[in-house]
Design an enzyme around this catalytic site. Structure first.
Site, PDB file in Angstrom:
ATOM      1  N   ILE A 186      23.677  10.733  35.967  1.00  0.00           N
ATOM      2  CA  ILE A 186      22.962  11.657  36.216  1.00  0.00           C
ATOM      3  C   ILE A 186      22.450  11.754  37.809  1.00  0.00           C
ATOM      4  O   ILE A 186      21.839  10.826  38.195  1.00  0.00           O
ATOM      5  CB  ILE A 186      21.372  11.603  35.415  1.00  0.00           C
ATOM      6  N   HIS A 187      22.630  12.857  38.359  1.00  0.00           N
ATOM      7  CA  HIS A 187      22.098  12.983  39.804  1.00  0.00           C
ATOM      8  C   HIS A 187      21.638  14.202  40.346  1.00  0.00           C
ATOM      9  O   HIS A 187      21.238  14.706  41.452  1.00  0.00           O
ATOM     10  CB  HIS A 187      22.929  11.964  40.815  1.00  0.00           C
ATOM     11  N   ARG A 188      22.237  15.336  39.572  1.00  0.00           N
ATOM     12  CA  ARG A 188      22.143  16.798  40.185  1.00  0.00           C
ATOM     13  C   ARG A 188      20.654  16.975  40.351  1.00  0.00           C
ATOM     14  O   ARG A 188      19.813  16.804  39.358  1.00  0.00           O
ATOM     15  CB  ARG A 188      22.817  17.636  39.061  1.00  0.00           C
ATOM     16  N   ARG A 196      18.984   8.312  43.737  1.00  0.00           N
ATOM     17  CA  ARG A 196      18.108   9.474  43.466  1.00  0.00           C
ATOM     18  C   ARG A 196      17.212   9.481  41.935  1.00  0.00           C
ATOM     19  O   ARG A 196      16.009   9.644  42.171  1.00  0.00           O
ATOM     20  CB  ARG A 196      18.754  10.848  43.833  1.00  0.00           C
ATOM     21  N   ASP A 214      26.272  14.865  34.742  1.00  0.00           N
ATOM     22  CA  ASP A 214      26.300  16.353  35.629  1.00  0.00           C
ATOM     23  C   ASP A 214      26.979  16.213  36.884  1.00  0.00           C
ATOM     24  O   ASP A 214      26.916  17.124  37.663  1.00  0.00           O
ATOM     25  CB  ASP A 214      24.602  16.640  35.989  1.00  0.00           C
TER      26      ASP A 214
END
Ligand code: UD1
Ligand code: UDP
Length: 355
Positions: A202-204, A235, A275
């Site tokens: 997950i990073h979007r 992030r 993502d």
């Protein structure tokens, strides 16, 4: 001839590694690698240079993190200085990050032609910073290297037909090249003792900067029927910490892993939840069902036969998608024949080599 390769973020190191390896077979081409410094933590930057034998960057601009305008502006000004010094015949950029757009913008203003690897991808969601980067880069690049036929068609509709060439996907080249090695490496230490799991990344921005979305995704993961192995982008890690979110016990949060471990984890997993753009493709290449934490994808080929399911941050959709098993095989022919890197270099040579 001289090429300056501009890279700065994790997926670009992986893409550039394949082209750079191929470039070393050409005695008449000098590649100069410029790292913008957009990514700087060891496990999302240096690790890939070491693992994938990417030559050390001649320049590291160390721009670091920052707001889009600040980060892009710093890159733009520093890349310009390098290009004025090096005077390359061509600038090579990859994908859709701020480093991509900065590299392309700096070059075209100096009348240096830009070749864009992974041209023609569109999510049609202009809220995504990456979509703006793609549109801008494709509009100003001189050589558009499309990974799929859908990308070619998109560039034609945007009036860019004369600049567009289908070469295939360099990330597909990479998976084919390393597949044997990955199989030989066996089970990564991270999952020793775990027989069945879903791999997740997950990073979007739409999932990390939106608390509701992030919490909904983590809640879905906590209700999944298996362990979740989650090598976490810095992030997302920072945001989870800042919000004080406590994650469920079935979610194993890990440091980001290297490319070989990532492909091994994917190969051993039951499904991918992500993502990421690149990871959706890798799941498809390795015939793993993918649950995508987005409402749209630029890699529409992966949606075939339900291999990739778009769920956004919706808890019910994510859990339903985890229950689904696609029937047919994936159609890998859409991504070329494993020679995208060589075709890329041949096109660059044909267009920009001054005898
Ligand atoms: C960037 C790209 C995205 C790509 C992703 C790949 C843009 C707009 N986004 O997103 O398209 O999918 O890289 O991973 O270019 N951070 C660290 N250490 C680092 C780098 C970043 O802690 O080495 C943290 C910082 O808090 C930073 C945040 O991550 O503010 C975001 O980094 P940034 O490079 O701006 O965007 P990514 O989310 O990594
Ligand atoms: N990747 C990796 N380690 C990780 C997570 C991802 O090596 O912990 C690799 C992944 O296999 C793929 C690439 O990073 O090749 C995708 O990059 P990312 O998800 O950061 O960016 P995106 O593709 O979404 O732009």
């Amino acid at each position: 001839m001289k090429i300056v390769t501009v890279i700065g973020a994790r997926p670009q190191f992986i893409k550039a590694a394949t082209v750079s390896r191929e470039l070393r077979n050409y005695d008449d081409i000098e590649e100069i690698i410029l790292h913008t410094g957009q990514h700087y933590d060891k496990n999302i930057s240096d690790i890939f240079f070491e693992e994938l034998n990417i030559p050390a960057p001649k320049y590291n601009l160390n721009v670091g993190s920052g707001a889009h305008g600040v980060q892009t502006a710093k890159m733009l000004s520093k890349i310009e200085d390098v290009l004025l010094e090096e005077k390359p015949d061509c600038v090579l950029v990859y994908g859709d990050t701020n480093s991509t757009t900065a590299g392309a913008m700096a070059a075209v203003k100096l009348h240096i032609p830009v070749a864009h690897v992974e041209a023609g991808l569109r999510s049609f969601n202009r809220q995504m910073p990456e979509e703006i980067n793609r549109i801008v880069t494709d509009a100003i690049s001189d050589l558009l290297l499309a990974p799929t036929n859908n990308a070619v068609e998109q560039l034609k509709t945007e009036g860019r037909k004369d600049y567009t060439y289908f070469v295939g996907d360099v990330m597909y080249d990479s998976v084919l090249y390393y597949k044997g090695l990955i199989e030989k490496r066996g089970k990564p230490d991270l999952i020793k003792g775990i027989d069945s799991f879903y791999l997740c990344t997950i990073h979007r921005a739409e999932n990390t900067d939106n608390e509701e979305n992030l919490k909904s995704i983590l809640s879905a993961l906590s209700q999944a029927d298996k362990t979740i192995v989650l090598p976490l982008h810095p992030r997302t890690k920072h945001i989870i910490k800042k919000l004080g979110i406590k994650t469920a016990d079935n979610i194993h949060i890990e440091e980001p892993v290297g490319y070989f471990d990532m492909l091994s984890l994917l190969a051993y997993s039951d499904k991918m939840i992500t993502d990421s753009g690149g990871v959706q493709k890798e799941a498809y290449f390795l015939q793993k069902p993918c649950v995508t934490l987005r409402n749209e994808t630029e890699w529409i080929e992966t949606l075939d036969n339900g291999w990739n399911q778009l769920c956004g941050a919706n808890l019910e959709l994510i859990l339903d998608a985890l229950d689904y098993e696609p029937g047919m095989q994936t159609n890998l022919g859409e991504f070329g024949d494993g020679n995208a890197a060589r075709k890329t270099i041949d096109l660059i040579k044909e267009k920009y080599f001054k005898k």
